[in-house]
Write an enzyme that holds these catalytic residues in place. Sequence first.
Site, PDB file in Angstrom:
ATOM      1  N   HIS A 172       0.984  -0.847  -0.294  1.00 25.34           N
ATOM      2  CA  HIS A 172       0.155  -0.005  -0.201  1.00 25.34           C
ATOM      3  C   HIS A 172       1.259   0.841   0.081  1.00 25.34           C
ATOM      4  O   HIS A 172       1.626   1.530   0.821  1.00 25.34           O
ATOM      5  CB  HIS A 172      -0.668   0.070   1.181  1.00 25.34           C
ATOM      6  CG  HIS A 172      -1.885   1.278   1.210  1.00 25.34           C
ATOM      7  ND1 HIS A 172      -3.292   1.029   0.686  1.00 25.34           N
ATOM      8  CD2 HIS A 172      -1.775   1.882   1.406  1.00 25.34           C
ATOM      9  CE1 HIS A 172      -3.620   2.256   1.720  1.00 25.34           C
ATOM     10  NE2 HIS A 172      -3.002   3.248   1.351  1.00 25.34           N
ATOM     11  N   HIS A 198      -0.660   3.132  11.183  1.00 30.72           N
ATOM     12  CA  HIS A 198       0.564   4.704  11.635  1.00 30.72           C
ATOM     13  C   HIS A 198       0.156   5.665  12.510  1.00 30.72           C
ATOM     14  O   HIS A 198      -0.532   5.895  12.531  1.00 30.72           O
ATOM     15  CB  HIS A 198       1.077   4.480  10.550  1.00 30.72           C
ATOM     16  CG  HIS A 198      -0.021   5.739   9.151  1.00 30.72           C
ATOM     17  ND1 HIS A 198      -1.451   4.769   9.350  1.00 30.72           N
ATOM     18  CD2 HIS A 198      -0.513   7.394   8.869  1.00 30.72           C
ATOM     19  CE1 HIS A 198      -2.065   6.554   8.731  1.00 30.72           C
ATOM     20  NE2 HIS A 198      -1.448   7.766   8.819  1.00 30.72           N
ATOM     21  N   GLU A 222      -3.354  14.913  11.058  1.00 28.14           N
ATOM     22  CA  GLU A 222      -4.848  14.932   9.718  1.00 28.14           C
ATOM     23  C   GLU A 222      -6.610  15.398  10.288  1.00 28.14           C
ATOM     24  O   GLU A 222      -6.140  14.507  10.260  1.00 28.14           O
ATOM     25  CB  GLU A 222      -4.258  13.453   9.240  1.00 28.14           C
ATOM     26  CG  GLU A 222      -2.651  12.729   9.428  1.00 28.14           C
ATOM     27  CD  GLU A 222      -2.942  11.131   9.015  1.00 28.14           C
ATOM     28  OE1 GLU A 222      -3.961  10.353   9.012  1.00 28.14           O
ATOM     29  OE2 GLU A 222      -1.854  10.755   8.529  1.00 28.14           O
ATOM     30  N   HIS A 238      -6.959  13.233  12.806  1.00 25.69           N
ATOM     31  CA  HIS A 238      -6.197  12.132  13.929  1.00 25.69           C
ATOM     32  C   HIS A 238      -4.696  13.504  14.060  1.00 25.69           C
ATOM     33  O   HIS A 238      -3.859  13.718  12.916  1.00 25.69           O
ATOM     34  CB  HIS A 238      -5.200  11.771  13.110  1.00 25.69           C
ATOM     35  CG  HIS A 238      -6.931  10.016  12.546  1.00 25.69           C
ATOM     36  ND1 HIS A 238      -7.517   9.852  11.730  1.00 25.69           N
ATOM     37  CD2 HIS A 238      -7.717   9.885  14.087  1.00 25.69           C
ATOM     38  CE1 HIS A 238      -8.649   8.912  11.793  1.00 25.69           C
ATOM     39  NE2 HIS A 238      -8.828   9.223  13.053  1.00 25.69           N
ATOM     40  N   HIS A 270      -2.919   5.298  14.550  1.00 22.40           N
ATOM     41  CA  HIS A 270      -4.306   5.550  14.032  1.00 22.40           C
ATOM     42  C   HIS A 270      -4.416   4.421  13.380  1.00 22.40           C
ATOM     43  O   HIS A 270      -3.402   3.911  12.627  1.00 22.40           O
ATOM     44  CB  HIS A 270      -4.962   6.774  13.883  1.00 22.40           C
ATOM     45  CG  HIS A 270      -3.909   7.527  12.852  1.00 22.40           C
ATOM     46  ND1 HIS A 270      -3.045   7.827  13.009  1.00 22.40           N
ATOM     47  CD2 HIS A 270      -3.808   7.508  11.752  1.00 22.40           C
ATOM     48  CE1 HIS A 270      -2.503   9.219  12.213  1.00 22.40           C
ATOM     49  NE2 HIS A 270      -3.377   8.490  11.248  1.00 22.40           N
TER      50      HIS A 270
END
Length: 443
Positions: free
Chosen positions: A293, A336, A342, A366, A372
């Site tokens: 990803h 992460h 964010e 976050h 999160h």
Amino acid sequence: MPQATLPNLYMSGFGNDFETEALPGALPQGQNSPQRCPYGLYAEQLSGSPFTAPRGANARSWLYRMRPSVKHAGRFAQIALPHWKTAPHIVDHGLPLGPLRWSPAPVPDEPQTFLTGMRTIATAGDADAQTGMAAHIYAATQGMDDDYFYNADGELLIVPERGGLDIATELGLMTIGPGEIALVPRGVKFKAAPVEGPSRGYVCENYGAKFTLPARGPIGANCLANARDFKTPVAHYEEKDAPCRLTVKWCGGFHRAEIAHSPLDVVAWHGNYAPYKYDLRSFAPVGALLFDHPDPSIFTVLTAPSSEAGTANVDFVIFPERWLVAEHSFRPPWYHMNIMSEFMGLIHGQYDAKAQGFAPGGMSLHNCMLPHGPDAEAFDKASLAELKPEKLADTLAFMFETRYPQHVTEYAAKLPTLQSDYADCWQGLKKHFDPNRREWTGR
């Protein structure tokens, strides 16, 4: 004199040096400020950068208007817009440290304009130092009509989630709806009105360097957001001699002037400092073609750079419809902790890392170095799924990501839609470790 018929509403390109006129011959040729401008207009320069900024970063437009903006000088009186906050704004709201999520806020019954319906959720950095940002939500049930506004603190990136907005600026007209964005630069006067019913959405107020297209690096010349898909309005003027009000946001305060005409009286302009709109469905995503990803930075639409290379003052990132084809990979975002903070919103559909509780019009925060990632249901589904090519359809989420911590306002802390049980979505994540079994099957 009647307004000219406009054959086209927009010009294409990002950061181009445009020229446009609403009356034939209104734009002076060969020089910026002739002794006498056509049609008895005044020449006025609007600078979005220092005069001596390098050519590639120098932002300015020449406006040819019925009356110069100095007509408004000295007429301002301070007013209150108490729900619109500016960084630094740090309050003791009592919320414990951790990730936060809100359900959609209802559209109010009482009349609200784009200005009076603005509510600040979080602030970051320092507007006076021209660093950081603020994340707002807005709900507009009526137009601004004879009210006009400009922001001296930062540019406004507007992201509708429900209902459209007509945005009339001094450089032209824009209409946007869900799935589109508009940017109004610092210092540009405008008014906004909902289209066919109330409008609700999000706003990023960027105090720092203006948004620009990110460098593509090894991606090359194409994909992501392409410059040709950004639309800048053509010249259009409002000739209105009637009592009006002009509000300016300056160093966190709000000041209003009573004026006798519309300030949207620019008949022609040329330059590279102008509002624009962009259809997020034009974004051409790239992704993993074999495994793993990628970092979410590959979904950056616009970036406001800082003095530190590769570290944005603000990034505007989207998660649009796309195909997932990676093999032997956990396809949703991984767990992460990040130095960036964010603020996330959802325009429509469902975000693939959140099973429940994150609805269109909702938001999450976050912050810097707080962990999160996918909730338990999303983790189990992605871990056990048969990995065939899959299209994530009918989904559009976005993120305002900044290098600065985002401090929650008292309004956001006390919103009834704040999900006090948000952290419970990770409680179902179980320990699967078994030193005697290397292959985990989920059973």
